[in-house]
Design a protein around this motif. Structure first.
Motif, PDB file in Angstrom:
ATOM      1  N   LEU A 185       0.912  -0.992  -0.223  1.00  0.00           N
ATOM      2  CA  LEU A 185       0.010   0.091  -0.120  1.00  0.00           C
ATOM      3  C   LEU A 185       0.849   1.191   0.034  1.00  0.00           C
ATOM      4  O   LEU A 185       1.788   1.286   0.880  1.00  0.00           O
ATOM      5  CB  LEU A 185      -0.851   0.078   1.214  1.00  0.00           C
ATOM      6  CG  LEU A 185      -1.808   1.139   1.509  1.00  0.00           C
ATOM      7  CD1 LEU A 185      -2.902   1.335   0.503  1.00  0.00           C
ATOM      8  CD2 LEU A 185      -2.380   1.293   2.937  1.00  0.00           C
ATOM      9  N   CYS A 186       0.671   2.197  -1.035  1.00  0.00           N
ATOM     10  CA  CYS A 186       1.405   3.360  -0.982  1.00  0.00           C
ATOM     11  C   CYS A 186       0.720   4.584  -0.961  1.00  0.00           C
ATOM     12  O   CYS A 186      -0.414   4.807  -1.519  1.00  0.00           O
ATOM     13  CB  CYS A 186       2.369   3.365  -2.298  1.00  0.00           C
ATOM     14  SG  CYS A 186       3.409   2.068  -2.672  1.00  0.00           S
ATOM     15  N   VAL A 187       1.257   5.494  -0.324  1.00  0.00           N
ATOM     16  CA  VAL A 187       0.558   6.776  -0.124  1.00  0.00           C
ATOM     17  C   VAL A 187       1.829   7.987  -0.341  1.00  0.00           C
ATOM     18  O   VAL A 187       2.916   7.639  -0.049  1.00  0.00           O
ATOM     19  CB  VAL A 187       0.123   7.115   1.541  1.00  0.00           C
ATOM     20  CG1 VAL A 187      -0.976   6.027   1.517  1.00  0.00           C
ATOM     21  CG2 VAL A 187       1.155   6.702   2.377  1.00  0.00           C
ATOM     22  N   GLU A 188       1.399   9.041  -0.839  1.00  0.00           N
ATOM     23  CA  GLU A 188       2.537   9.978  -1.276  1.00  0.00           C
ATOM     24  C   GLU A 188       1.776  11.293  -1.527  1.00  0.00           C
ATOM     25  O   GLU A 188       0.794  11.561  -1.703  1.00  0.00           O
ATOM     26  CB  GLU A 188       3.344   9.508  -2.337  1.00  0.00           C
ATOM     27  CG  GLU A 188       2.373   9.605  -3.760  1.00  0.00           C
ATOM     28  CD  GLU A 188       1.343   8.405  -4.039  1.00  0.00           C
ATOM     29  OE1 GLU A 188       0.267   8.891  -4.237  1.00  0.00           O
ATOM     30  OE2 GLU A 188       1.781   7.464  -3.789  1.00  0.00           O
ATOM     31  N   THR A 189       2.527  12.460  -1.352  1.00  0.00           N
ATOM     32  CA  THR A 189       2.181  13.634  -1.892  1.00  0.00           C
ATOM     33  C   THR A 189       3.472  14.339  -2.439  1.00  0.00           C
ATOM     34  O   THR A 189       4.766  14.153  -1.717  1.00  0.00           O
ATOM     35  CB  THR A 189       1.828  14.604  -0.554  1.00  0.00           C
ATOM     36  OG1 THR A 189       1.581  15.895  -1.113  1.00  0.00           O
ATOM     37  CG2 THR A 189       2.710  14.618   0.487  1.00  0.00           C
TER      38      THR A 189
END
Length: 256
Positions: A46-50
């Motif tokens: 699971l990836c999250v980014e900004t």
């Protein structure tokens, strides 16, 4: 010159008081890389980014994290394998919380201490979601690896026995994931500034934050049928009426 400091820890309980240098380390190794990429995002992690879809291997700013979960281990919970990358002269952090506006957030901090030649250090803290206050907390973390290269901080670590529920048998791992940065004064992390709040995510589902495309709707309404026959085909023309009357009259006359 690139300064890479790798932290290799078999397993430890991280507890840091605000006035004590909490650098946890067994060994350092220069010029060793912590490689964090988007490979496997949405498939096995699971990836999250900004910003959205930014590249953690590139030179542009990218605050990125990935989470891989193990199978639940009753009665303790699930182990999380976490990667974190970001740009900061102080620290980057990943937080796990049930509700970002109330309660608390478990905060995992990867930082550099600029007063000590940018030396990497790792801490866990608890954030009060109401007033943003940070307090030291005791959390088991293992296999910590960290690296500092200028303003870029990268780290990897594992958190065992994670459970979002008070019921030990539920093994719930739905959390909101927070990403952010903050300053370091001496060796003390300052206020955590949230850059991303993912909203509730099922961490065991690598695609839980990927929007699904709705299937096209099927129109089941039958088209209307025009039952009115055109004038040229269905209407009885005047000359046909006259012909019919003449035949009828002739028939009557022959029978008289």
């Amino acid at each position: 010159m690139e300064r890479g400091l790798i932290l290799l820890v078999a397993a430890l309980v991280v507890y840091v008081s605000p006035s004590v240098d909490g650098t946890a380390h067994l060994s350092f190794s220069n010029d060793t890389q912590v490689n964090i990429t988007r490979t496997g995002c949405g498939v096995n992690k699971l990836c999250v980014e900004t910003p959205k879809d930014c590249d953690p291997t590139g030179k542009s700013s990218c605050l990125f994290a990935s989470v891989v979960t193990s199978d639940p281990m009753p009665p303790n919970g699930t182990e999380l394998s976490i990667e974190l990358r970001g740009d900061s002269s102080g620290y980057i952090a990943l937080g796990l919380t049930a509700n970002a506006t109330e309660g608390t957030t478990m905060l995992f901090i990867c930082a550099q201490n600029n007063s000590d030649s940018g030396r990497f250090f790792f801490r866990t803290m608890q954030r009060n979601n109401t007033d943003d206050a940070l307090t030291a907390t005791e959390t088991t973390v293992k296999e910590i690896r960290g690296m500092v290269n200028g303003s870029v901080i990268k780290c990897e670590f594992k958190v065992p026995n994670v459970n979002a529920s008070n019921t030990r048998s539920s093994h719930a791992i739905t959390f909101s994931v927070l990403l952010g940065t903050g300053p370091v004064v001496g060796n003390v992390p300052g206020k955590f500034n949230v850059s991303l709040d993912s909203g509730p995510l099922a961490l065991s589902n690598p695609a839980s934050n990927i929007p699904t495309t709705a299937a096209p709707s099927v129109n089941t309404t039958m088209p209307s049928v025009n039952t009115t026959m055109p004038n040229s085909a269905g209407a009885v023309q005047p000359h046909a009426v006259l012909l019919l009357l003449s035949v009828l009259t002739l028939s009557v006359m022959l029978r008289a």
